[in-house]
Write a protein that holds these residues in place. Structure first.
Motif, PDB file in Angstrom:
ATOM      1  N   GLY A  10      23.757  21.166  88.497  1.00 23.39           N
ATOM      2  CA  GLY A  10      24.533  19.981  88.136  1.00 23.39           C
ATOM      3  C   GLY A  10      25.982  20.303  87.843  1.00 23.39           C
ATOM      4  O   GLY A  10      26.897  19.594  88.284  1.00 23.39           O
ATOM      5  N   MET A  11      26.231  21.384  87.114  1.00 29.95           N
ATOM      6  CA  MET A  11      27.610  21.756  86.798  1.00 29.95           C
ATOM      7  C   MET A  11      28.352  22.227  88.050  1.00 29.95           C
ATOM      8  O   MET A  11      29.557  21.997  88.191  1.00 29.95           O
ATOM      9  N   GLU A  12      27.634  22.842  88.963  1.00 31.88           N
ATOM     10  CA  GLU A  12      28.238  23.230  90.237  1.00 31.88           C
ATOM     11  C   GLU A  12      28.670  21.995  91.030  1.00 31.88           C
ATOM     12  O   GLU A  12      29.773  21.941  91.587  1.00 31.88           O
ATOM     13  N   MET A  13      27.822  20.969  91.043  1.00 35.49           N
ATOM     14  CA  MET A  13      28.162  19.729  91.736  1.00 35.49           C
ATOM     15  C   MET A  13      29.328  19.024  91.049  1.00 35.49           C
ATOM     16  O   MET A  13      30.200  18.448  91.706  1.00 35.49           O
ATOM     17  N   LEU A  14      29.358  19.079  89.713  1.00 31.72           N
ATOM     18  CA  LEU A  14      30.457  18.453  88.983  1.00 31.72           C
ATOM     19  C   LEU A  14      31.783  19.099  89.346  1.00 31.72           C
ATOM     20  O   LEU A  14      32.788  18.407  89.574  1.00 31.72           O
ATOM     21  N   ALA A  15      31.813  20.431  89.410  1.00 31.50           N
ATOM     22  CA  ALA A  15      33.040  21.139  89.791  1.00 31.50           C
ATOM     23  C   ALA A  15      33.479  20.734  91.195  1.00 31.50           C
ATOM     24  O   ALA A  15      34.675  20.505  91.452  1.00 31.50           O
ATOM     25  N   GLU A  16      32.513  20.626  92.115  1.00 25.65           N
ATOM     26  CA  GLU A  16      32.839  20.207  93.487  1.00 25.65           C
ATOM     27  C   GLU A  16      33.406  18.795  93.519  1.00 25.65           C
ATOM     28  O   GLU A  16      34.372  18.518  94.236  1.00 25.65           O
ATOM     29  N   ASN A  52      14.054  25.956  83.020  1.00 19.86           N
ATOM     30  CA  ASN A  52      14.846  26.925  82.269  1.00 19.86           C
ATOM     31  C   ASN A  52      16.348  26.751  82.482  1.00 19.86           C
ATOM     32  O   ASN A  52      17.095  27.718  82.565  1.00 19.86           O
ATOM     33  N   GLY A  53      16.747  25.478  82.605  1.00 20.39           N
ATOM     34  CA  GLY A  53      18.166  25.173  82.719  1.00 20.39           C
ATOM     35  C   GLY A  53      18.716  25.265  84.120  1.00 20.39           C
ATOM     36  O   GLY A  53      19.927  25.080  84.323  1.00 20.39           O
ATOM     37  N   GLU A  54      17.866  25.513  85.117  1.00 16.33           N
ATOM     38  CA  GLU A  54      18.346  25.611  86.495  1.00 16.33           C
ATOM     39  C   GLU A  54      18.974  24.298  86.954  1.00 16.33           C
ATOM     40  O   GLU A  54      19.930  24.289  87.740  1.00 16.33           O
TER      41      GLU A  54
END
Length: 602
Positions: free
Chosen positions: A197-203, A190-192
């Motif tokens: 992934g977007m959290e890791m990209l920001a980091e 469900n998109g988790e």
């Protein structure tokens, strides 16, 4: 029978739409953090985008290929017809499959292409159609470059590189809606996966100061000096350019001639000392060698004017002086790896010209180029226009940022070193697997402006070293003056120092050359411990000009080249003496290996 087996389309439907809606909010929030991490260093002036200049060079190169096809109407029609004919074959193939007929695919992935391993790429008609259309387009684009015969070879080489980067980036395997595996994972979670992934990209954008610092391994799993670069030794000398490490003996007696290792400064030396099982340095010590290794500084603006000459004088010659003082041996066996080997070759030719040739008895080159005519894919980055652009950037800060060189190396194998990690990290939302080799690969170093400019111009651009026209310290040198025995190792799949280039360079020296070809590539072919029993190597009593002629008459041996090298080196001198410990002859011990220089990160 499960519902998904009855209806395969069910695996591409959300399990919980409400949870997906909540995750969309989280994705948007993390996307905002990623955008902020990208914009903040630019708004503050810490980062200035350099992409437009690089993009302009790529567009200019591709335009030259396009002009070849468009300036002749017949050629343009031929190219368009070839593309649409390929598309029609794919479409007709798909229609047959939809009608229930058996039909072989029009085009299939190349052997070893890992992007389309999921069964749905063949079994699902939609994904099979997308895959074949992509492969057909890629093949057509590559043919455009190859067929532009009026365009000079270097421009076509660059165009092929740019086309490869574009097609690799646009592969359907890189996008959720066109990759069955990614689509299934997104639906079932469900998109988790996209939230993580977007959290890791920001980091990673924040860690890269506005650029994506792609993590290829879990950096928290490794610590330099603990579980990598941990062969016992001491730092016994240092200056503004390097530290010199002497390793603790592990045998009661050692060979009389010490060994000096000159690693590349483009990467850190511990590729030769990854861990207890993979360390070439540790293995040499265990065989009874007294091993010294140069650990280059991770330079900043203070080393901006450190040239090739400085690296020779303050690196190799400083090391030779220190080794002679602590071992009382005036002659060593030298080993150079990659660009470290190129520097070593220059130093040997310089020593031959200046009456110092007795300081080195034998030399071993590991994937080293001295003739750059066949210098491989890195050549796409080298021409007057690109070097001038690079020099302008380096002169502003005094060095080339290590991330730039790391990106260039990764782009040479983007389907192995870039896109799998983009997919794994930012779409699947999974932490990369801890892998010491990729930890080292991401531990990039800066390059001093003067040094790097000299190297690019005199080696890649003009090939002055092979021509006997290179000057260093005001002296014109010639590799033919290097008459000591040479062990010249190439690797068969090397894309940085191609085997043909290393073979060509073997003919530049004035003494006997043992050319050896190892299996695998630039790293794995060198770092191949015997107990792993991996790959193979080839030897040949003759030193042919043509790599195919050499291979056709070569003898293949299973396993690692290391024991073969040990036999070669000890055959030159096997005199034994009492083991030497670091700090002898009042040479001051500065700190434990691996030293502080190698621990400086970007």
């Amino acid at each position: 029978m499960s519902n998904e087996q009855e209806n395969p389309l069910l695996q591409y439907i959300f399990n919980n739409p409400e949870e997906f809606a909540r995750n969309l909010t989280k994705i948007a929030e993390n996307s905002g953090k990623a955008l902020a991490a990208y914009l903040e260093p630019r708004e503050s002036g810490r980062v200035q985008d350099e992409t437009p200049e690089e993009l302009s060079l790529a567009v200019k190169t591709l335009a030259q290929v396009g002009e070849y096809w468009m300036k002749d109407p017949a050629r343009a029609i031929e190219a368009q017809t070839r593309l649409w004919t390929g598309y029609m074959h794919v479409w007709n193939n798909t229609l047959k499959r939809m009608a229930g007929e058996d039909s072989a695919p029009t085009i299939t992935p190349a052997p070893g292409d890992k992007r389309f391993r999921d069964a749905e790429w063949e079994e699902n008609q939609f994904f099979d159609f997308v895959k074949q259309m992509y492969l057909q387009t890629t093949q057509w684009a590559e043919h455009l470059v190859e067929g532009a015969t009026d365009v000079d070879e270097h421009t076509r080489h660059k165009a092929a590189f740019y086309v490869r980067q574009i097609t690799n980036a646009m592969a359907p395997s890189n996008f959720i809606l066109t990759n069955p595996e990614l689509l299934r994972e997104t639906m079932t979670s469900n998109g988790e996966n996209l939230v993580k992934g977007m959290e890791m990209l920001a980091e990673d954008i924040k860690a890269g100061n506005g650029e994506v610092k792609l993590r290829q391994s879990d950096p928290s799993s490794f610590e330099i000096g603990k579980n990598v670069a941990n062969t016992p030794g001491k730092v016994i000398a240092q200056n503004d350019v390097c530290q010199l490490i002497q390793y603790e003996p592990q045998t009661e007696q050692v060979y009389k001639r010490p060994i000096l290792v000159v690693p590349p400064w483009i990467n850190k030396y511990y590729i030769l000392d990854l861990n207890e099982e993979k360390s070439f340095i540790r293995w040499m010590v265990e065989q009874g060698h007294t091993v010294f290794v140069i650990s280059w500084v991770n330079p900043d603006e203070r080393q901006s004017q450190k040239s090739f000459e400085h690296y020779m004088q303050e690196g190799i010659f400083m090391a030779l002086d220190t080794i002679q003082k602590t071992t009382q041996q005036s002659t060593v066996n030298a080993i150079g790896y990659c660009v470290g080997g190129t520097l070593l070759a220059i130093a040997l030719a310089y020593m031959a010209k200046t009456g110092q040739k007795d300081r080195v008895a034998t030399v071993t080159f590991l994937t080293t180029q001295v003739d750059f005519v066949h210098s491989g894919d890195l050549r796409v980055f080298v021409d007057e226009e690109q070097i001038k652009l690079l020099e302008d950037r380096m002169n502003k800060q005094g060095y080339l940022d290590g991330s730039k060189m790391a990106t260039a190396f990764n782009m040479l194998r983007s389907n192995d070193l870039i896109w799998p990690y983009v997919i794994n990290n930012y779409i699947r939302g999974k932490e990369p697997f801890p892998f010491d080799l990729l930890f080292w690969n991401s531990d990039a170093t800066r390059l001093p402006a003067a040094n790097h400019s000299f190297y690019l111009r005199n080696c890649y651009l003009t090939n002055n070293l092979a021509k006997g026209e290179l000057e260093i310290d005001g002296i014109k040198i010639d590799l033919k003056d290097v008459e000591i025995p040479v062990y010249n190792l190439a690797t068969r799949e090397d894309h940085i120092a191609p085997a043909i280039s290393v073979l060509e360079g073997s003919h530049c020296f004035g003494g006997p050359v043992e050319y050896v070809l190892a299996g695998s590539g630039h790293i794995a072919g060198v770092v191949n411990p015997p107990h792993k029993n991996k790959y193979q190597y080839w030897t040949n009593d003759g030193l042919h000009r043509d790599i195919n002629d050499w291979l056709n008459t070569a003898e293949e041996h299973p396993g690692s080249w290391w024991p073969h090298w040990q036999e070669w080196i000890t055959d030159k001198d096997n005199t034994l003496v009492k083991a030497r410990k670091p700090g002898a002859r009042r040479v001051k011990i500065l700190e434990d290996a691996p030293g502080s220089y190698v621990k400086v990160r970007l």
